[in-house]
Design a protein around this motif. Structure first.
Motif, mmCIF file in Angstrom:
data_model
loop_
_atom_site.group_PDB
_atom_site.id
_atom_site.type_symbol
_atom_site.label_atom_id
_atom_site.label_comp_id
_atom_site.label_asym_id
_atom_site.label_seq_id
_atom_site.Cartn_x
_atom_site.Cartn_y
_atom_site.Cartn_z
ATOM 1 N N GLY A 33 0.684 -1.311 0.017
ATOM 2 C CA GLY A 33 0.055 0.084 -0.053
ATOM 3 C C GLY A 33 0.777 1.346 -0.074
ATOM 4 O O GLY A 33 1.840 1.110 -0.383
ATOM 5 N N GLU A 34 0.174 2.401 0.455
ATOM 6 C CA GLU A 34 0.677 3.705 0.363
ATOM 7 C C GLU A 34 2.193 3.835 1.191
ATOM 8 O O GLU A 34 3.069 4.504 0.751
ATOM 9 C CB GLU A 34 -0.408 4.553 1.218
ATOM 10 N N TRP A 35 2.271 3.067 2.386
ATOM 11 C CA TRP A 35 3.326 3.362 2.948
ATOM 12 C C TRP A 35 4.391 1.760 2.818
ATOM 13 O O TRP A 35 5.282 1.596 3.959
ATOM 14 C CB TRP A 35 3.090 3.230 4.525
ATOM 15 N N ARG A 36 4.374 1.027 1.952
ATOM 16 C CA ARG A 36 4.965 -0.136 1.501
ATOM 17 C C ARG A 36 6.533 0.064 1.423
ATOM 18 O O ARG A 36 7.036 1.135 1.320
ATOM 19 C CB ARG A 36 4.807 -0.607 0.214
ATOM 20 N N GLY A 37 7.006 -0.832 2.621
ATOM 21 C CA GLY A 37 8.472 -0.970 2.765
ATOM 22 C C GLY A 37 8.936 0.070 3.812
ATOM 23 O O GLY A 37 9.956 -0.327 4.498
ATOM 24 N N ARG A 38 8.104 0.924 4.288
ATOM 25 C CA ARG A 38 8.704 1.730 5.586
ATOM 26 C C ARG A 38 8.553 1.033 6.700
ATOM 27 O O ARG A 38 7.596 0.026 7.086
ATOM 28 C CB ARG A 38 7.547 2.882 5.621
ATOM 29 N N ALA B 187 -3.653 -1.918 7.370
ATOM 30 C CA ALA B 187 -4.885 -1.688 6.874
ATOM 31 C C ALA B 187 -5.057 -0.348 6.298
ATOM 32 O O ALA B 187 -5.597 -0.182 5.112
ATOM 33 C CB ALA B 187 -6.099 -1.955 8.066
ATOM 34 N N LEU B 188 -4.507 0.606 7.215
ATOM 35 C CA LEU B 188 -4.399 2.113 6.609
ATOM 36 C C LEU B 188 -3.801 2.395 5.330
ATOM 37 O O LEU B 188 -4.125 2.963 4.658
ATOM 38 C CB LEU B 188 -4.072 3.131 7.675
ATOM 39 N N SER B 189 -2.487 1.828 5.363
ATOM 40 C CA SER B 189 -1.591 1.762 3.986
ATOM 41 C C SER B 189 -2.351 1.392 2.997
ATOM 42 O O SER B 189 -2.150 1.674 1.961
ATOM 43 C CB SER B 189 -0.379 1.144 4.556
ATOM 44 N N ARG B 190 -2.987 0.349 3.143
ATOM 45 C CA ARG B 190 -4.044 -0.512 2.076
ATOM 46 C C ARG B 190 -5.223 0.288 1.826
ATOM 47 O O ARG B 190 -6.067 -0.179 1.099
ATOM 48 C CB ARG B 190 -4.197 -1.787 2.305
#
Length: 184
Positions: free
Chosen positions: A6-11, A62-65
């Motif tokens: 998602g939006e924060w992938r890899g962080r 879940a938020l990242s997705r």
């Protein structure tokens, strides 16, 4: 620990120090979210509760997705500090709320959640007790999905909830549950 997709992938995520919490391993989290994605299709606009939140990794995933909002519930002070730090790192304050205290002390929900994520201490039965209570307090509707992580040899049984599927992951077991259909 890292965000998987998602939006924060890899962080990177910060984890609580000590033994008070047991963070869900990246591989287990990846398996869980794959199981959920195949059933939900999308996490877009979901209202999520991360109960026994620890680092907040499940709710942040879940938020990242695409989830719209996540409530984090945790009673350990060190873990609460880590959740706040992780939320700040991802600049997610406007999409989150934190309830400092026991899951067992939650009040009635104003409306049911779309997804409940529970990772209680293994072999305590806390997840089953919490779900029984939340079912009675309006947190769970017919549309709610519930993900419960337990020790691999625990087989949760909660009156009013049906097991959709389970999967063993190392020392743990992931169980997806849904509300039992009302009798005709």
């Amino acid at each position: 620990m890292r965000i998987i997709a998602g939006e924060w992938r890899g962080r990177r995520l910060v984890s609580p120090k000590g033994d008070a919490t047991r963070p869900t391993a990246d591989r287990t989290r990846e398996t869980l979210f794959s199981m959920l994605a195949s059933r939900l299709g999308s996490f877009e606009d979901l209202r999520v509760a991360d109960l026994f939140a620890g680092s907040g990794a499940l709710g942040l995933e879940a938020l990242s997705r695409g989830a719209a909002h996540c409530l984090f519930v945790e009673d350990d002070r060190g873990a609460l500090s880590v959740i706040r730090e992780n939320i700040a790192t991802f600049d997610a304050r406007d999409r989150t709320a934190i309830e400092a205290g026991s899951v067992m002390r939650l009040r009635a929900a104003s409306e049911p959640y779309d997804l409940l994520l529970l990772d209680p201490p293994y072999r305590t039965g806390a997840g089953e007790v919490a779900l029984d209570r939340l079912l009675r307090l309006g947190w769970i509707s017919d549309a709610t999905w519930i993900a419960l992580e337990t020790a691999f040899d625990e087989e949760p049984q909660i009156k009013g909830l049906d097991i959709e599927t389970t999967r063993r992951t190392g020392k743990g077991r992931l169980t997806l549950l849904r509300r039992s259909p009302a009798p005709l």
